[in-house]
Design an enzyme around this catalytic site. Structure first.
Site, short mmCIF file in Angstrom:
data_model
loop_
_atom_site.label_atom_id
_atom_site.label_comp_id
_atom_site.label_asym_id
_atom_site.label_seq_id
_atom_site.Cartn_x
_atom_site.Cartn_y
_atom_site.Cartn_z
N HIS A 111 39.33 43.60 40.31
CA HIS A 111 38.96 42.06 40.59
C HIS A 111 38.12 42.31 41.96
CE1 HIS A 111 39.86 37.73 42.27
NE2 HIS A 111 38.94 37.94 41.53
N GLU A 114 34.80 44.06 40.83
CA GLU A 114 33.80 43.00 40.04
C GLU A 114 33.25 42.17 40.82
OE1 GLU A 114 36.14 39.80 38.19
OE2 GLU A 114 34.51 38.66 39.12
N HIS A 115 33.54 41.52 42.17
CA HIS A 115 33.05 41.01 43.21
C HIS A 115 32.11 41.85 43.82
CE1 HIS A 115 35.11 37.06 44.12
NE2 HIS A 115 35.72 37.48 42.98
N GLU A 212 41.23 34.20 47.68
CA GLU A 212 41.05 33.57 46.26
C GLU A 212 42.50 33.77 45.48
OE1 GLU A 212 38.03 35.27 43.77
OE2 GLU A 212 39.44 34.66 42.01
ZN LIG Z 1 37.38 36.44 42.07
#
Ligand SMILES: [Zn+2]
Length: 1015
Positions: A111, A114-115, A212
């Site tokens: 994750h 991905e960012h 998040e």
């Molecule tokens: Zn995210």
């Protein structure tokens, strides 16, 4: 892959994946070229199996006539990269690159990666180029998503130039990212002084993904889903949290992130997908020449093994926070999950999908009867149902909103229900209904078909299943029909095999615990303390420096001219209008007809005006919509009605409807909107069902009513955590106009609170009586107008059928215009409210009054909201650590600021004001305006499916001429216009509304200009 998931993909994506840009779902809209002619010509002629094209070997070419497409499978010879192209007459072209990402810990590495890859790359060495492309393209979708075992980077656009612009940015980000340490700190996690400018302020955890994920797991149902998957499939990658467990995230290092990239983001571990009407050969050349030819083959070692089957069932119990919106004594959850067949067996997956639908879909399903209707819980658990996202597919049955003492009973009922199904089987009509829904789903065209396709195929394809085989729905359908014909007990035997005789079964219960949040916080503090204790003098210095460098970098204006871009001049100034015909039927009911290539489906909608409804019934309009088609009608009880609906339609829907007049500020329309679609030859049956409901709705079954109210209330409470910003915007604007106040009553926090009150009533009989009164007044043709989208060759017969339908409704059509003159005495005023909820994050909003759609400032306000987004994103997300923030202007409506999952509150409210000052002081340049316009046009010119053509006119009264003017207004907006509207409508506004949804807040509490609302 699962057929009906084509339609459901948006909702399942939002629940199961972490996404880059929140819920920018592919459900939107434009002038895409739709055709139902067979698959793209020329593809077969250009390519032959065995050919090598730009380094790719052609492996397979297959027509899938039922979906009007041709699928071509290729493999990149040098790297082994997998490639699938779907050729189809659709201008909304799609690109997606997917990587199999299989973490073995809960640090959230896929994750965070991905960012971070979207923070700058070799050819595009500027910060966040991916995000900036949102303003330099006319994409109809751009996002990145992390699932349990894959990460995908999809986009779609209707412009060929844009397609290649975006593809180069995507490929560069994925295969040549900078992955700088600072980006890792910003997007992942870091230690930093609470106030970066004050070295004496305490050191805390910061980071986009860190915050998040804290927000994500504040939702206890999300926590439950996560733990359920971890518990059922514990042995490999599904046993960890791919999005990141907030307490594990701070053990990830920058080096680990880079290592993970090297193996997982390699072409040998990649799947490329292209879709649409652009030529494949050019895609291949581009991808090979620019990227793949630099790589050689590796063994990424990312296979996911089958989960070893257990010899004994297992169970577990977890705790969660108390939900202040739920019933206080019923907040437990229970679910029983089974490991099923491998995802790579398409027919078995197909059968299990049908079985899942039969077991729990709709009020005739066994679990609906045995669990939901017994009011043992408020609704099914969000994990409930068949799931094909993992190596072994799964089925889960369970409830949320359960009393702690009922969990054992529920567990028994689940077992008994399977026994009963094995004994009795499913009624024939139910199987027929499910097969009908498949047929309808195949024919129903959406504007995001190509995107939906890659999202449904990815889980299977990612695990080396055959995606083309899964596309052949008709083949599977025929095989299924054969199976049940040859063996009437086919499905019962499956139930026995998968549920009765399956020892790989996992039961999870969850109950709220006093002090849960505090305990979680303490754990974080403890972790923080241990991190700080081990810091050297040197480390402290570095933390201070990094904090300063990050802040400085965030404030730097950088040169982004390296990024490709479309220009506003690439946008056509003219539109191709959608022609509609207006007729009047049955003595005066206005009917709008729009001829479209609908592929054998007729689409119906109707607005029933509620303006004449007396005040004491007004707040019940959303509830009536919620139960309208689910209570039974005439001779049909709710089960029989549901059966009929499933057998002949794609569902009957009702929703509230509220729009302002596009020209006259004093007029608006309020009502309910009915909508449904069906195969052309089922039109009479579908309209007969509506007739039955409108004339003879059965509002007398108290128990059924109670069940529905509880289900609706639960859904709404669940939506608050995901859509808090929407509720904040609705509440913020509620004092600024009558329409906004009504919108708050119908779809805001006010409605959630009312529904919760209803769901806790011992005897809802009184509410039901009022609903009867409301139904009596509203459900007729007096204030009705209708819209129909259908194929032209179906016109004459359909019009007759509609006339018949309208003739049979009560009341006389009123000659009044459907837009009612505004007569309510309502004084707009300033109102600021803090709605206290025990979330760890805030949703903040401020709202101002806008102008009618056709007003000359309408376009400028729309561009302004987009322009400010740039400033707000930097301040609220990058600096403030919120998941998102921005401004929104709905033409004809309100101008709103918002933040999403925001650790700050008052600071963000000040940032909204600062955004206005930023515009007034000329903080932007021409290029920013150009980008803002492109951003606005993504929404303005988004593709429109045949079913939705003409709806702008029907729903919002915006004619094609008004729309064309509005587009030109946007194109012609000058920087001076933007300064002027920011001054007139925002800074000098005489009234404003504000709302904060979030935890207790001392500062706000003491502010005399704020009110506090507690539950
Ligand atoms: Zn995210």
């Amino acid at each position: 892959m699962t057929f009906s998931r084509f339609l459901r993909v948006a909702s399942s994506v939002s629940k199961r994946l972490t996404t880059r840009y929140g819920r920018r779902n592919p459900t939107f809209v434009s002038e895409a070229k739709y055709s139902v002619a067979s698959a793209v010509k020329g593809v077969n002629a250009d390519f032959r199996v065995g050919d090598e094209v730009s380094g790719f070997a052609v492996k397979e070419i297959q027509d899938v006539p039922e979906l009007h497409l041709t699928a071509i499978r290729l493999q990149h010879v040098a790297t082994g990269a997998d490639y699938m192209h779907i050729a189809r007459e659709d201008s909304n072209n799609v690109f997606c690159v997917g990587l199999r990402t299989t973490p073995m810990d809960s640090t959230g590495v896929p994750h965070i990666l991905e960012h971070t890859v979207l923070c700058g790359s070799n050819s595009y060495p500027c910060r966040d180029p991916f995000f900036k492309m949102l303003n330099r393209s006319l994409s109809t979708f751009m996002n990145a998503m992390t699932g349990s075992d894959y990460t995908i980077y999809p986009f779609s656009t209707q412009h060929p130039k844009d397609f290649y612009n975006l593809m180069s940015v995507y490929l560069d980000a994925v295969f040549k990212p900078n992955l700088s340490e600072l980006d890792f700190f910003q997007e992942g996690w870091r230690l930093e002084h609470e106030d970066v400018n004050d070295q004496s302020s305490p050191i805390v955890f910061k980071g986009v993904v860190f915050n998040e994920m804290k927000g994500v797991f504040a939702d206890s149902q999300r926590l439950f889903m996560q733990k359920l998957q971890n518990g059922l499939l514990p042995s490999h990658t599904y046993g960890v949290v791919s999005g990141g467990d907030p307490l594990s995230i701070p053990s990830l290092t920058w080096q680990q992130l880079k290592d993970f990239h090297a193996y997982h983001y390699h072409p040998s571990n990649a799947r490329f997908y292209t879709y649409g009407d652009l030529p494949l050969a050019e895609h291949l050349r581009f991808i090979n020449d620019k990227y793949l030819q630099e790589f050689s083959k590796i063994n990424p070692g990312t296979e996911v093994p089958d989960e070893p089957t257990w010899s004994e069932p297992r169970s577990d119990h977890i705790v969660c926070g108390l939900d202040p919106m739920g019933a206080s004594d019923a907040q437990s959850s229970i679910a029983v999950s089974y490991k099923l067949a491998s995802i790579t067996d398409p027919f078995e997956t197909f059968v299990l999908q049908i079985l899942g639908e039969l077991l729990m879909g709709g009020p005739n399903a066994p679990f609906y009867k045995s669990l939901l209707e017994q009011q043992l819980g408020s609704s099914f658990s969000p994990s409930a149902g068949f799931d094909s996202h993992t190596r072994n597919t799964t089925f889960t049955m369970g409830l949320q909103g359960v009393r702690c003492e009922d969990t054992e009973k529920i567990r028994e009922i689940i077992e008994e229900t399977y026994d009963k199904v094995i004994e009795e089987g499913f009624p024939k009509e139910r199987i027929e209904a499910v097969l009908h829904s498949i047929e309808l789903a195949i024919k129903h065209q959406t504007s995001s078909f190509g995107l939906g396709l890659v999202m449904s195929l990815t889980p299977l394809w990612n695990l080396d299943g055959d995606p083309v085989e899964a596309l052949k729905i008709n083949k599977n359908l025929e095989k299924f029909k054969e199976c049940i014909q040859q063996n009437p007990k086919f499905l019962q035997e499956k139930v026995k095999q998968y549920f009765k005789n399956n020892s790989h079964k996992y039961t999870l219960t969850m109950a709220p615990q006093e002090g849960y949040e505090k305990e979680l916080q303490e754990k974080e503090i403890e972790l923080l303390k241990s991190k700080i204790e081990s810091l050297t003098e040197e480390d402290h210095k570095r933390i201070w420096e990094i904090g300063n460098t990050l802040t400085k970098k965030q404030e730097e204006e950088e040169d982004i001219s390296c990024l490709p871009t479309l220009k506003v001049s690439d946008i056509n100034r003219n539109i191709i209008p959608t022609p509609v015909t207006n007729i009047s039927l049955s003595g005066g009911v206005p009917v709008q007809i729009c001829h479209q290539p609908t592929n054998g489906i007729t689409y119906f909608s109707a607005v029933l005006n509620t303006h004449n409804i007396p005040d004491h019934l007004h707040s019940l309009v959303p509830l009536l919509c919620g139960v309208l088609t689910r209570m039974g009608a005439g001779d049909l009880d709710f089960r029989q009605l549901d059966q009929e609906i499933e057998l002949s339609t794609g569902g009957l829907h009702a929703a509230t409807h509220l729009v302002k007049h596009p020209i006259d500020v004093a007029q608006y329309e309020q009502g309910i909107l009915l909508s449904s679609h069906c195969l052309d030859n089922n039109l009479t049956r579908m309209l007969d069902l509506w007739t039955l409901i409108l004339n003879h709705i059965r509002l007398n079954d108290l128990q059924r009513f109670g069940t529905l109210v509880k289900m609706i209330a639960t859904d709404q409470v669940n939506s608050l955590v995901y859509s808090g910003h929407r509720y904040a915007m609705t509440a913020a604007s509620s004092s600024t106009s009558y329409v906004a106040a009504l919108s708050e009553q119908w779809s805001g926090l006010t409605n959630i609170r009312q529904m919760r009150e209803f769901s806790e009533l011992e005897d809802p009989g009184e509410v039901l009586e009022k609903l009867q009164e409301l139904a009596q007044l509203l459900l007729n043709r007096e204030q009705m107008r209708v819209s129909v989208n259908m194929s032209p060759d179906n016109h004459d017969g359909a019009v007759k059928t509609f006339e018949n339908f309208l003739d049979n409704l009560a009341g006389d059509p009123s000659p009044e215009s459907s837009l009612i003159n505004f007569t309510e005495s309502y004084t707009p005023h300033t109102l600021r409210t803090h709605h206290v909820f025990p979330f760890p994050v805030n949703f903040a909003s401020k709202s101002y009054v806008g102008v009618p759609y056709a007003h000359s400032d309408s376009g400028a306000l729309r561009v302004l909201s987009r322009l400010m987004f740039r400033f707000l994103h930097r301040e609220i997300r990058e600096k403030g650590g919120a998941y998102g923030g921005g401004a929104a202007y709905s033409p004809g409506g309100k101008f709103s600021f918002y933040s999403y999952r925001d650790p700050n509150s008052t600071q963000t409210l000040s940032t909204f004001d600062a955004a206005v000052e930023w515009v007034l002081s000329g903080g932007f340049c021409e290029r920013d305006v150009e980008e803002a316009k492109l951003g606005v046009f993504q929404a303005v010119d988004a593709p429109v499916a045949p079913a939705a053509k003409g709806k702008r006119l029907f729903l919002s009264h915006v004619s094609e001429d008004l729309f064309a003017d509005h587009r030109r207004q946007i194109l012609d907006t000058t920087p001076q216009d933007l300064v002027r509207v920011a001054r007139n409508y925002l800074r000098d506004a005489s009234i404003e509304g504000a709302c904060l949804i979030g935890p207790e807040n001392e500062k706000i509490e003491q502010d005399p200009f704020w009110q506090t609302a507690r539950n």
